[in-house]
Write an enzyme that holds these catalytic residues in place. Structure first.
Site, PDB file in Angstrom:
ATOM      1  N   SER A   1      31.841 -25.927  21.137  1.00  0.00           N
ATOM      2  CA  SER A   1      32.330 -26.187  19.478  1.00  0.00           C
ATOM      3  C   SER A   1      33.328 -25.767  19.472  1.00  0.00           C
ATOM      4  O   SER A   1      33.938 -24.116  19.771  1.00  0.00           O
ATOM      5  CB  SER A   1      31.446 -25.151  18.475  1.00  0.00           C
ATOM      6  OG  SER A   1      29.863 -26.326  18.255  1.00  0.00           O
TER       7      SER A   1
ATOM      8  N   ASP B   1      33.974 -29.866   9.770  1.00  0.00           N
ATOM      9  CA  ASP B   1      34.137 -28.430  10.646  1.00  0.00           C
ATOM     10  C   ASP B   1      35.055 -27.653  11.134  1.00  0.00           C
ATOM     11  O   ASP B   1      34.573 -27.908  12.518  1.00  0.00           O
ATOM     12  CB  ASP B   1      32.550 -29.007  11.233  1.00  0.00           C
ATOM     13  CG  ASP B   1      31.936 -27.427  11.367  1.00  0.00           C
ATOM     14  OD1 ASP B   1      32.512 -26.513  11.292  1.00  0.00           O
ATOM     15  OD2 ASP B   1      31.451 -27.702  12.886  1.00  0.00           O
TER      16      ASP B   1
ATOM     17  N   HIS C   1      31.635 -23.207  11.733  1.00  0.00           N
ATOM     18  CA  HIS C   1      31.086 -22.745  11.926  1.00  0.00           C
ATOM     19  C   HIS C   1      31.473 -21.659  13.229  1.00  0.00           C
ATOM     20  O   HIS C   1      30.407 -20.262  12.906  1.00  0.00           O
ATOM     21  CB  HIS C   1      29.373 -23.552  12.233  1.00  0.00           C
ATOM     22  CG  HIS C   1      29.443 -24.308  13.805  1.00  0.00           C
ATOM     23  ND1 HIS C   1      29.983 -25.194  13.725  1.00  0.00           N
ATOM     24  CD2 HIS C   1      29.730 -23.403  14.971  1.00  0.00           C
ATOM     25  CE1 HIS C   1      30.037 -25.281  15.314  1.00  0.00           C
ATOM     26  NE2 HIS C   1      29.571 -24.382  15.548  1.00  0.00           N
TER      27      HIS C   1
HETATM   28  N1  ARG Z   1      24.595 -27.731  15.596  1.00  0.00           N
HETATM   29  C1  ARG Z   1      25.555 -27.431  15.638  1.00  0.00           C
HETATM   30  C2  ARG Z   1      25.550 -26.465  16.969  1.00  0.00           C
HETATM   31  O1  ARG Z   1      24.736 -26.328  17.729  1.00  0.00           O
HETATM   32  C3  ARG Z   1      25.879 -26.706  14.485  1.00  0.00           C
HETATM   33  C4  ARG Z   1      25.113 -25.623  14.427  1.00  0.00           C
HETATM   34  C5  ARG Z   1      26.315 -25.092  12.847  1.00  0.00           C
HETATM   35  N2  ARG Z   1      26.131 -25.490  11.999  1.00  0.00           N
HETATM   36  C6  ARG Z   1      24.794 -25.138  11.268  1.00  0.00           C
HETATM   37  N3  ARG Z   1      23.942 -26.282  10.637  1.00  0.00           N
HETATM   38  N4  ARG Z   1      24.208 -24.495  11.539  1.00  0.00           N
HETATM   39  O2  ARG Z   1      26.175 -25.053  16.806  1.00  0.00           O
HETATM   40  N1  ASP Z   2      27.124 -27.126  17.997  1.00  0.00           N
HETATM   41  C1  ASP Z   2      28.020 -26.321  18.746  1.00  0.00           C
HETATM   42  C2  ASP Z   2      27.981 -25.738  19.553  1.00  0.00           C
HETATM   43  O1  ASP Z   2      28.241 -24.496  18.106  1.00  0.00           O
HETATM   44  C3  ASP Z   2      27.904 -27.036  20.841  1.00  0.00           C
HETATM   45  C4  ASP Z   2      26.739 -28.257  20.193  1.00  0.00           C
HETATM   46  O2  ASP Z   2      25.556 -27.268  21.306  1.00  0.00           O
HETATM   47  O3  ASP Z   2      27.174 -29.211  21.152  1.00  0.00           O
HETATM   48  O4  ASP Z   2      28.844 -24.689  20.275  1.00  0.00           O
END
Ligand code: ARG
Ligand code: ASP
Length: 711
Positions: free
Chosen positions: A646, A218, A83
């Site tokens: 991330s 990921d 991502h």
């Molecule tokens: N929750 C994670 C973060 O805040 C991953 C986000 C990317 N994945 C998604 N399905 N949107 O960034």
């Molecule tokens: N998914 C988040 C990021 O993209 C990481 C988190 O918020 O735990 O940095």
């Protein structure tokens, strides 16, 4: 003695029972080495960060200003999340050659793809510079104080000897009580090496986002290129792979619950030291308002995305972005309630006051200011969420700014080109008819929720969603900025021609019904809310700085770390499962069998590549299985992470890479405000799964051969 225990125990009661007292995101030069060693670390703080010699810091970079990445070979091979590399993978994709869907694996270095504009930053030195930055600021307040700090910062930067490829960044910590300077080296030739298909790299998509148990691969891979002297250079085909001072060996040893682990990266923003009143506002007012606007946007988009494939593709990335924070805020509210964050903070404040009565004044003033700010802050939350989630209003806002810039004489060729590029990006994936629905509905919510003293002129007529739908559709059909009109004033269709005569364009935009409607909305917001909320925030910032200093002076037994601010940090903890709800227990590790359990053929979130299914059926796991005979996929630990972490490396007691951080568990997303190791877990991709996908799925053995694997 009793007091001592009481004070820390009040804030973090569970932590003590847990064996891990502090958690936290530490500045690498000020690590909580003792607790790290107590929890099992076998290396020293100097092995992690030493400005004068190679250390783990030399393998950790900020990736393109947002995420984190790490070097995993002597040839500058970089690992980060799928991502995090998503935009770059997308930019190399076309309908015929869809790298997002199919994945991408360079056959050798000549096949690696350049990404103009992408940078990585190394941090080569960190110094505390509070004395330099705060010199001569005693007694200053407001604008005078800000100016003196800005001048001191400039003077400090000028006085430093730097190479042409280095920059210095000075950052406030502890709400301006301390300052730190960072020496940054920026590399600019970053090439895409490999990425699994989205059906692995984004497996589970929005449904599984923030959720444990998780089964997502990921990750993606890039490589840093340098000039002949191993120094940063603009892209050139003559550049050579960067030779790092340090790269991370990759462990494929089995993990056990309670194994020590630490995460090294660039967490973005946390607010752990707010007063109870601020947390109460976030939990009861701000988060719910933002969620309410997004509920409507997401539901409206989803209805069409489900029935129309073209819309689904157009809106996939936007939907993911809107839903990411939406889902996080819901977890945050739950977690704040469940951990009784407000009650605990109130108790903590009382305990602080009993030790230092002067704190009462600070708390009282904070309560006063936050309560005074609350209605404005709530209106700001609605306003900004509407501008963000209605693309029609986003566009109108852009044109509103454009008119002002033009009239201020600021629209030179360069600015016009940049604006046209931005508009083209937006129009590419904009369904004006669909968004008119979103806009109509969120405006109805806004008109109903906003007190009359804040409501712009005529916006009280927008309370009826049904009426809004017809009205918005009409306005959208008449407006020159939505791409729906047939005439040659349509900006989306005649962009070059219209911008060639800016005077006429501006005249026409000023007559446009949508631009006018937005103008009323914005002017009213600026008058009733913006100044007030900003002025009160300035007061709150002064108080928060004082409150922070008072907490640190008074709670002597607590180890303080500064809130995250996108600077390099170390967080540590243990590999651990969790017990987020009554009778619900989560293990710490998922496996490939679990990936297959979620498989839904043809589904856009849970489809799987044939080849992965075959590998599963034939159990062709090589050295990548664990003692259960299956390939571990994701695992959780008690590392205190946030957005920006991330792509961060998760390391073992010896500094070997064991995982790739990418998310947190939903029940613990309040960690940004109130970290609690009972509920908070970070989620990582297991190195075994990463190597399994590279080796067995992608047949990219040449990459495996570059790495140092610890068995
Ligand atoms: N929750 C994670 C973060 O805040 C991953 C986000 C990317 N994945 C998604 N399905 N949107 O960034
Ligand atoms: N998914 C988040 C990021 O993209 C990481 C988190 O918020 O735990 O940095």
């Amino acid at each position: 003695m009793k007091r001592k225990i009481l004070l820390s125990a009040l804030l973090l009661p569970a932590v003590m029972a847990f064996g891990q007292q502090y958690g936290g995101m530490w500045i690498p030069t000020e690590l909580n080495e003792k607790e790290m060693k107590d929890l099992g670390m076998k290396i020293t703080a100097k092995d992690i960060f030493d400005p004068s010699k190679a250390s783990i810091k030399d393998a950790v970079v900020q990736f393109d200003g947002g995420c984190t990445a790490e070097i995993i070979s002597p040839k500058g091979l970089l690992l980060t999340n799928h991502h995090c590399g998503y935009d770059n993978i997308q930019s190399h994709s076309s309908v015929e050659n869809d790298l997002l869907t199919n994945g991408f694996w360079a056959k050798d270095m000549t096949g690696e793809l350049p990404n103009p504009g992408v940078t990585v930053d190394f941090i080569t030195d960190i110094k505390e510079v509070t004395k330099d930055i705060l010199a001569g600021t005693e007694g200053l307040t407001g604008a005078d104080l800000s100016k003196k700090i800005a001048d001191n910062t400039e003077a400090y930067k000028k006085a430093q000897k730097t190479e042409s490829y280095q920059t210095i960044s000075v950052k406030p910590m502890y709400y301006g009580n301390k300052y730190y300077a960072y020496v940054i080296e920026t590399y600019k030739d970053i090439r895409l090496v490999g990425a699994p298909p989205s059906s692995i790299g984004k497996y589970g998509s929005d449904t599984d986002n923030w959720v444990w148990p998780r089964h997502t691969g990921d990750f993606s891979m890039f490589r840093i290129y340098a000039d002949r002297n191993n120094k940063p250079a603009e892209y050139s085909k003559d550049n050579i792979p960067y030779v790092p001072k340090h790269f991370l060996p990759i462990s494929i040893k089995d993990k056990k619950e309670d194994d020590f682990t630490f995460v090294f990266g660039f967490p973005g923003r946390t607010t752990e030291y707010l007063p109870a009143v601020a947390v109460e506002k976030i939990m009861n007012e701000i988060d719910p308002a933002m969620i309410a606007v997004r509920n409507i946007a997401l539901k409206t988009l989803d209805e069409k995305m489900r029935t129309d494939n073209a819309t689904r593709i157009k809106y996939a990335s936007k939907y993911a972005r809107i839903s990411n924070a939406w889902k996080k805020w819901q977890g945050e509210i739950e977690g704040l309630k469940k951990s009784n964050a407000v009650g605990k903070k109130q108790q903590y404040e009382q305990t602080l006051i009993s030790k230092n009565p002067a704190i009462k004044t600070t708390i009282d003033q904070l309560n006063l200011k936050y309560n005074e700010q609350a209605p404005y802050a709530l209106h700001r939350a609605y306003y900004s969420e509407i501008v963000r989630n209605s693309e029609t209003y986003t566009l109108a806002g852009i044109f509103n700014n454009y008119i002002q810039s033009y009239e201020a004489g600021k629209m030179d060729d360069k600015n016009v080109e940049a604006l046209k590029e931005r508009l083209t990006e937006i129009y590419k994936d904009y369904d004006a008819e669909l968004d008119a629905k979103v806009t109509a509905k969120v405006l109805a919510l806004y008109a109903n929720k906003t007190p009359s003293n804040f409501l712009p002129r005529d916006f009280n007529l927008l309370k009826d969603e049904g009426k809004n739908l017809g009205m918005m559709d009409n306005v959208s059909k008449m407006s020159m900025i939505t791409g729906r009109t047939k005439d040659d004033k349509n900006v989306a269709k005649n962009m070059d021609k219209l911008f060639a005569d800016q005077k006429t364009l501006v005249e026409n935009l000023k007559k446009d019904p949508l631009v006018q409607m937005f103008g009323t909305f914005k002017t009213s917001y600026l008058e009733t809310t913006d100044k007030q909320v900003t002025a009160l925030q300035a007061d709150i910032d002064v108080l928060q700085k004082k409150f922070m200093a008072q907490q640190m002076e008074t709670d002597k037994d607590r180890k303080f770390f500064p809130d995250a601010n996108s600077t390099l940090r170390v967080t540590y903890g243990k590999v651990k499962g969790s017990n987020p709800r009554d009778a619900v227990t989560y293990g710490y590790q998922t496996h490939l069998a679990g990936v297959l359990e979620k498989y839904i053929p043809g589904d856009y979130e849970f489809d799987l590549p044939k080849k992965l299914i075959n590998l599963y059926n034939t159990k062709d796991y090589g050295i990548y299985k664990d003692k259960t005979g299956d390939v571990p996929v994701n695992f959780t630990a008690t590392n205190h992470t946030t957005g920006g972490n991330s792509g961060s490396p998760a390391l073992d007691a010896y500094g070997n890479l064991i995982g790739l951080n990418f998310d947190r568990q939903w029940e613990g997303t309040m960690s940004d405000i109130n970290y609690d190791p009972r509920l908070c877990r970070n989620i990582m991709v297991d190195t075994k799964y990463i190597l399994f996908v590279i080796d067995k799925y992608a047949d990219a053995k040449w990459l495996i051969n570059e790495m140092k694997i610890v068995k």
